[in-house]
Design an enzyme around this catalytic site. Structure first.
Site, PDB file in Angstrom:
ATOM      1  N   LEU A 178       1.324  -1.384   0.064  1.00 44.98           N
ATOM      2  CA  LEU A 178      -0.136  -0.079  -0.018  1.00 44.98           C
ATOM      3  C   LEU A 178       0.635   1.337   0.263  1.00 44.98           C
ATOM      4  O   LEU A 178       1.646   1.467   1.011  1.00 44.98           O
ATOM      5  CB  LEU A 178      -0.781   0.244   0.921  1.00 44.98           C
ATOM      6  CG  LEU A 178      -2.232  -1.045   0.756  1.00 44.98           C
ATOM      7  CD1 LEU A 178      -2.112  -1.792   0.335  1.00 44.98           C
ATOM      8  CD2 LEU A 178      -3.029  -0.529   2.295  1.00 44.98           C
ATOM      9  N   TYR A 179       0.514   2.026  -0.922  1.00 47.76           N
ATOM     10  CA  TYR A 179       1.415   3.454  -0.526  1.00 47.76           C
ATOM     11  C   TYR A 179       0.523   4.175  -0.168  1.00 47.76           C
ATOM     12  O   TYR A 179      -0.309   3.960   0.582  1.00 47.76           O
ATOM     13  CB  TYR A 179       0.249   4.213  -2.472  1.00 47.76           C
ATOM     14  CG  TYR A 179       2.258   3.301  -3.080  1.00 47.76           C
ATOM     15  CD1 TYR A 179       1.381   1.898  -3.591  1.00 47.76           C
ATOM     16  CD2 TYR A 179       2.584   4.423  -3.832  1.00 47.76           C
ATOM     17  CE1 TYR A 179       2.907   1.416  -4.484  1.00 47.76           C
ATOM     18  CE2 TYR A 179       3.799   3.479  -4.135  1.00 47.76           C
ATOM     19  CZ  TYR A 179       4.039   2.272  -4.853  1.00 47.76           C
ATOM     20  OH  TYR A 179       4.857   1.393  -5.770  1.00 47.76           O
ATOM     21  N   ASN A 180       0.822   5.603   0.704  1.00 47.42           N
ATOM     22  CA  ASN A 180       0.626   6.877   1.557  1.00 47.42           C
ATOM     23  C   ASN A 180      -0.784   6.942   1.399  1.00 47.42           C
ATOM     24  O   ASN A 180      -1.395   6.653   0.541  1.00 47.42           O
ATOM     25  CB  ASN A 180       1.309   7.573   1.566  1.00 47.42           C
ATOM     26  CG  ASN A 180       3.007   7.602   1.740  1.00 47.42           C
ATOM     27  OD1 ASN A 180       3.415   6.861   1.458  1.00 47.42           O
ATOM     28  ND2 ASN A 180       3.111   8.346   2.709  1.00 47.42           N
TER      29      ASN A 180
END
Ligand code: GDP
Length: 344
Positions: A178-180
């Site tokens: 997951l990205y931010n």
């Protein structure tokens, strides 16, 4: 009726995931670190919801307690969200970070294996930080890892452990890379929340100025509500796999400040360079943002932006909440909180 165990349930993702799981009729078991978190967390849910919610203190550093909660809850699904999640803190606490993030994941998977829970499905909260100084942009599930913080190294260990249990024991285990992802519930140490909260407080006259680190840092920011839905989707598939979850758009800290200020009707211009750069509020002419060299990290990720094509094709997942709507929601929440504090 399905049972889910969510570690680190009182964090941002834990809140959104719990809402999702309760809406789907799950009984939810959760772990937190301190009794105070249980009280705070439960306050966010109705009495009726709380009946399907069982939260207790369990540290992922304590194998026997991890084993016990997995045994007692007999979960159909485990979501491992517990982590020492602050990248900058991990430079000063590398051992603790590795204990919780890396070995904690291993302890959960070992508990599943030893207890013979062959049908339990496992989600691991992986991070785009593993790409570090990215070797290609955008990153996919095939991009080599190049971690550049103790946090990222710990998440890389967890990633490979999940893969290893899948290959060795046929465990249904998935990594979400997951990205931010942000929301009104984001912790105050993260830069997005720091910016929205500080700008609100400056506009309300509660605060005069705040400090930021690297204004050139860039992130691919999505909304936590969209991202927990992807977590759930991964565990509903026929085959366990790993997925990049991202928006595909990268923005700088400066751009985030600009967008957040615009929601408040503020206009900020940047003056000066490097450590002397300042954000000036054009209306008051005052410097409201300054640079603090101590907020820079010893090593910083670069080129981090994700390609979620696989998640779109396999899971049917796409982010629904736009960057602008997310910031609007964060500002509205912070305004409401600031007003409540002033009324008290
Ligand atoms: P991260 O991606 O999990 O590390 O999320 P953060 O929100 O903590 O940081 C995002 C980026 O913002 C990083 O590249 C930081 O270097 C940068 N940044 C700039 N100023 C600050 C600050 O004051 N606090 C934090 N947390 N990050 C900052």
């Amino acid at each position: 009726m399905k049972r889910a165990l969510v570690t680190g349930i009182s964090g941002q993702d834990g809140h959104y995931l719990t809402r999702l799981l309760l809406s789907k009729g799950y009984t939810v078991f959760g772990t937190v670190q301190s009794p105070a978190s249980i009280v705070r967390f439960k306050r966010a849910f109705s009495e009726e919801q709380a009946q399907s919610l069982h939260v207790e203190c369990v540290s992922l550093s304590d194998s026997s307690n991890v084993m016990r909660i997995v045994k007692d809850s007999e979960p159909h699904e485990i979501y491992n969200l517990a982590a020492q999640s602050f990248v900058s803190l991990s430079f000063n606490n590398p051992e603790y970070t590795a204990d919780i993030n890396a070995l904690g994941t291993l302890r959960l998977l070992e508990a599943m294996r030893i207890l013979g829970l062959k049908d339990t499905r496992f989600y691991q909260a992986g991070s785009s930080e593993v790409f570090g100084k990215a070797t290609e942009t955008p990153q996919t599930e095939a991009t080599p890892f190049n971690p550049c913080s103790p946090y990222a190294v710990s998440k890389q260990f967890a990633f490979w452990t999940v893969k290893n249990y899948r290959d060795s024991y046929q465990t249904f285990a998935c990594n979400g890379i997951l990205y931010n992802h942000e929301s009104p519930l984001r912790g105050e140490h993260f830069v997005t929340k720091k910016i929205t909260r500080s700008l609100v407080r400056i506009q309300q006259g509660i605060e005069q100025q705040f400090m930021l680190g690297n204004l050139d840092a860039r992130r691919d920011w999505g909304h936590a509500q969209d991202y927990v839905y992807a977590q759930w989707l991964m565990l509903q598939q026929d085959i366990p796999d790993d997925f990049v979850i991202a928006t595909g758009k990268q923005r700088s800290i400066r751009e985030f400040v600009f967008a957040a200020a615009a929601v408040l009707g503020m206009d900020i211009v940047w003056e000066g360079h490097g450590m002397d750069e300042k954000g000036i509020d054009t209306r008051s002419g005052k410097c409201i943002i300054a640079v603090d060299p101590q907020l820079f990290r010893p090593s910083e990720v670069t080129g981090i932006v994700g390609d979620s094509r696989k998640a779109r094709d396999v899971l049917g997942w796409t982010p629904r909440i736009s960057f602008e709507d997310m910031i609007q929601e964060m500002i509205e929440f912070d305004l409401e909180n600031a007003n409540m504090c002033q009324e008290r």
